[in-house]
Design a protein around this motif. Sequence first.
Motif, PDB file in Angstrom:
ATOM      1  N   GLY A 156       0.807  -1.222   0.000  1.00  0.00           N
ATOM      2  CA  GLY A 156       0.000   0.000   0.000  1.00  0.00           C
ATOM      3  C   GLY A 156       0.837   1.267   0.000  1.00  0.00           C
ATOM      4  N   VAL A 157       1.846   1.345   0.887  1.00  0.00           N
ATOM      5  CA  VAL A 157       2.693   2.542   0.973  1.00  0.00           C
ATOM      6  C   VAL A 157       3.511   2.702  -0.306  1.00  0.00           C
ATOM      7  CG1 VAL A 157       4.676   3.566   2.172  1.00  0.00           C
ATOM      8  CG2 VAL A 157       2.796   2.566   3.497  1.00  0.00           C
ATOM      9  N   ALA A 158       4.098   1.597  -0.776  1.00  0.00           N
ATOM     10  CA  ALA A 158       4.905   1.660  -2.001  1.00  0.00           C
ATOM     11  C   ALA A 158       4.064   2.140  -3.178  1.00  0.00           C
ATOM     12  CB  ALA A 158       5.509   0.294  -2.300  1.00  0.00           C
ATOM     13  N   SER A 159       2.834   1.655  -3.259  1.00  0.00           N
ATOM     14  CA  SER A 159       1.958   2.054  -4.362  1.00  0.00           C
ATOM     15  C   SER A 159       1.739   3.562  -4.377  1.00  0.00           C
ATOM     16  CB  SER A 159       0.618   1.319  -4.245  1.00  0.00           C
ATOM     17  OG  SER A 159      -0.293   1.809  -5.216  1.00  0.00           O
ATOM     18  N   VAL A 160       1.493   4.154  -3.196  1.00  0.00           N
ATOM     19  CA  VAL A 160       1.317   5.610  -3.119  1.00  0.00           C
ATOM     20  C   VAL A 160       2.611   6.314  -3.536  1.00  0.00           C
ATOM     21  CG1 VAL A 160       0.879   7.574  -1.593  1.00  0.00           C
ATOM     22  CG2 VAL A 160      -0.427   5.464  -1.301  1.00  0.00           C
ATOM     23  N   ALA A 161       3.748   5.869  -2.981  1.00  0.00           N
ATOM     24  CA  ALA A 161       5.031   6.503  -3.298  1.00  0.00           C
ATOM     25  C   ALA A 161       5.308   6.438  -4.798  1.00  0.00           C
ATOM     26  CB  ALA A 161       6.153   5.828  -2.508  1.00  0.00           C
TER      27      ALA A 161
ATOM     28  N   HIS B  88       3.047   6.182  -7.286  1.00  0.00           N
ATOM     29  CA  HIS B  88       2.166   7.170  -7.936  1.00  0.00           C
ATOM     30  C   HIS B  88       2.769   8.572  -7.842  1.00  0.00           C
ATOM     31  CE1 HIS B  88      -1.135   4.176  -7.941  1.00  0.00           C
ATOM     32  NE2 HIS B  88      -1.768   4.993  -8.763  1.00  0.00           N
ATOM     33  N   LYS B  89       3.288   8.918  -6.658  1.00  0.00           N
ATOM     34  CA  LYS B  89       3.820  10.256  -6.437  1.00  0.00           C
ATOM     35  C   LYS B  89       5.133  10.476  -7.189  1.00  0.00           C
ATOM     36  CE  LYS B  89       0.698  12.279  -4.024  1.00  0.00           C
ATOM     37  NZ  LYS B  89       0.104  13.565  -4.471  1.00  0.00           N
TER      38      LYS B  89
ATOM     39  N   TYR C 242      -8.122   7.985  -1.922  1.00  0.00           N
ATOM     40  CA  TYR C 242      -8.481   6.867  -2.786  1.00  0.00           C
ATOM     41  C   TYR C 242      -8.794   7.360  -4.206  1.00  0.00           C
ATOM     42  CZ  TYR C 242     -10.382   2.578  -4.596  1.00  0.00           C
ATOM     43  OH  TYR C 242     -10.588   1.463  -5.362  1.00  0.00           O
ATOM     44  N   ALA C 243      -9.478   8.489  -4.296  1.00  0.00           N
ATOM     45  CA  ALA C 243      -9.808   9.043  -5.618  1.00  0.00           C
ATOM     46  C   ALA C 243      -8.539   9.401  -6.390  1.00  0.00           C
ATOM     47  CB  ALA C 243     -10.697  10.283  -5.456  1.00  0.00           C
ATOM     48  N   GLU C 244      -7.500   9.865  -5.670  1.00  0.00           N
ATOM     49  CA  GLU C 244      -6.276  10.297  -6.354  1.00  0.00           C
ATOM     50  C   GLU C 244      -5.355   9.130  -6.723  1.00  0.00           C
ATOM     51  OE1 GLU C 244      -2.108  12.633  -5.656  1.00  0.00           O
ATOM     52  OE2 GLU C 244      -3.658  12.928  -4.136  1.00  0.00           O
ATOM     53  N   VAL C 245      -5.083   8.241  -5.762  1.00  0.00           N
ATOM     54  CA  VAL C 245      -4.046   7.217  -5.998  1.00  0.00           C
ATOM     55  C   VAL C 245      -4.516   5.786  -5.703  1.00  0.00           C
ATOM     56  CG1 VAL C 245      -2.134   8.826  -5.585  1.00  0.00           C
ATOM     57  CG2 VAL C 245      -3.017   7.476  -3.680  1.00  0.00           C
ATOM     58  N   GLY C 246      -5.811   5.597  -5.355  1.00  0.00           N
ATOM     59  CA  GLY C 246      -6.317   4.250  -5.126  1.00  0.00           C
ATOM     60  C   GLY C 246      -5.917   3.642  -3.795  1.00  0.00           C
ATOM     61  N   SER C 247      -5.542   4.475  -2.812  1.00  0.00           N
ATOM     62  CA  SER C 247      -5.162   3.995  -1.479  1.00  0.00           C
ATOM     63  C   SER C 247      -5.816   4.854  -0.410  1.00  0.00           C
ATOM     64  CB  SER C 247      -3.641   4.060  -1.283  1.00  0.00           C
ATOM     65  OG  SER C 247      -2.973   3.180  -2.153  1.00  0.00           O
TER      66      SER C 247
END
Length: 399
Positions: A11-16, A18-19, A334-339
């Motif tokens: 979950g954290v890696a996915s956000v990072a 995306h960013k 969630y709307a921005e990055v799915g998390s």
Amino acid sequence: MGKALIIGCGGVASVAIHKCVQNSEVFEEICIASRTKSKCDALKEKLDGQGTIITTAQVDADNVEELIALINEVKPDIVMNLALPYQDLTIMDACLATKTHYMDTANYEPEDTAKFEYKWQWEYRERFEEAGITALLGSGFDPGVTGVFSAHALKHHFDEINYIDILDCNAGDHGYPFATNFNPEINIREVTANGSYWENGDWVETAPMEIKRVYNFPEVGEKDMYLLHHEELESLALNIPGIKRIRFFMTFGESYLRHLQCLENVGMTAIEPIMYEGKEIIPLQFLKAVLPDPASLGPRTKGKTNIGCIFRGKKDGQDKTYYVYNVCDHEACYAEVGSQAVSYTTGVPAMIGAALVMNGTWQKPGVYNIEEFDPDPFMEGLNKWGLPWQESLTPELVD
């Protein structure tokens, strides 16, 4: 500008990730590596074509030789460790062997002991200095942003800080009777361990959940919170002058605590192996397997988080209080990055910290906690990349 090797695809890696793609000026290329390559491939497929060149790889982060081979193949400017805290040292070893900058979001924890300490990673200081590379420790939210908030408060608001209370409130509702918002194994180990806080140069230990306070969080309201041990207390006690006491509080609802107590009572949170049908299993790892995956909570979670620090100290000989915090909305994340927001509030700072090392702003050979760097560019990054901060000079104080 450069290339990052990102180890981990939760979950954290996915956000990072995306960013990093949003910040393609700095992250021209990224390689996503995990034990399960299919997860990396799925994320690549989703984010390809948005400016950052993305490759994927399979790696066992417990295996130093595999890590070294991958780093030599990818030739990154930095390794972003977004795997598990158990793997910090193997990844640091691989970075040393290849002379590559390193960053993580949580301190090393031995797999067989629920103990959070920086001593293992601090022992790498001289070797990283000699190799001429930077290790940035704890670039998440807590630890991470809470350390940057502390450095910011000291630089701009105080001559000395005497008291820090770190308050972590998650008022999100995911609809499950019991689930954890980040890795269940790490979460439950953290919560069931003894609490502790730093006071007058010593650690004061408490029973798990012994100290409870109620706090009225801006944009969230009144919540029960409990004193826990948390790793940034250890580094802030050393790096922020004038400290008399630092405490860390986290909110928990009644339902969560009731379920946790029941699971603990029947042995499901234990980390010692037991025999089951001729096979050795660890109860907590089995529990992790049956609980909802934190990555699946995003579409179900509503509400907000509020994480911040209340400081008390002196400025120009006068007593002063200062509160700086971030409020994050689960549904907006969630709307921005799915998390959901718990992953978001850790993943965004991971990208910001890595970017500051990569672009040279935060480069100096050695091993450093985040509060040892100039907070200003990071504070600007929080506002720019989705975690805007707010402040108050008249906060409600925690007794």
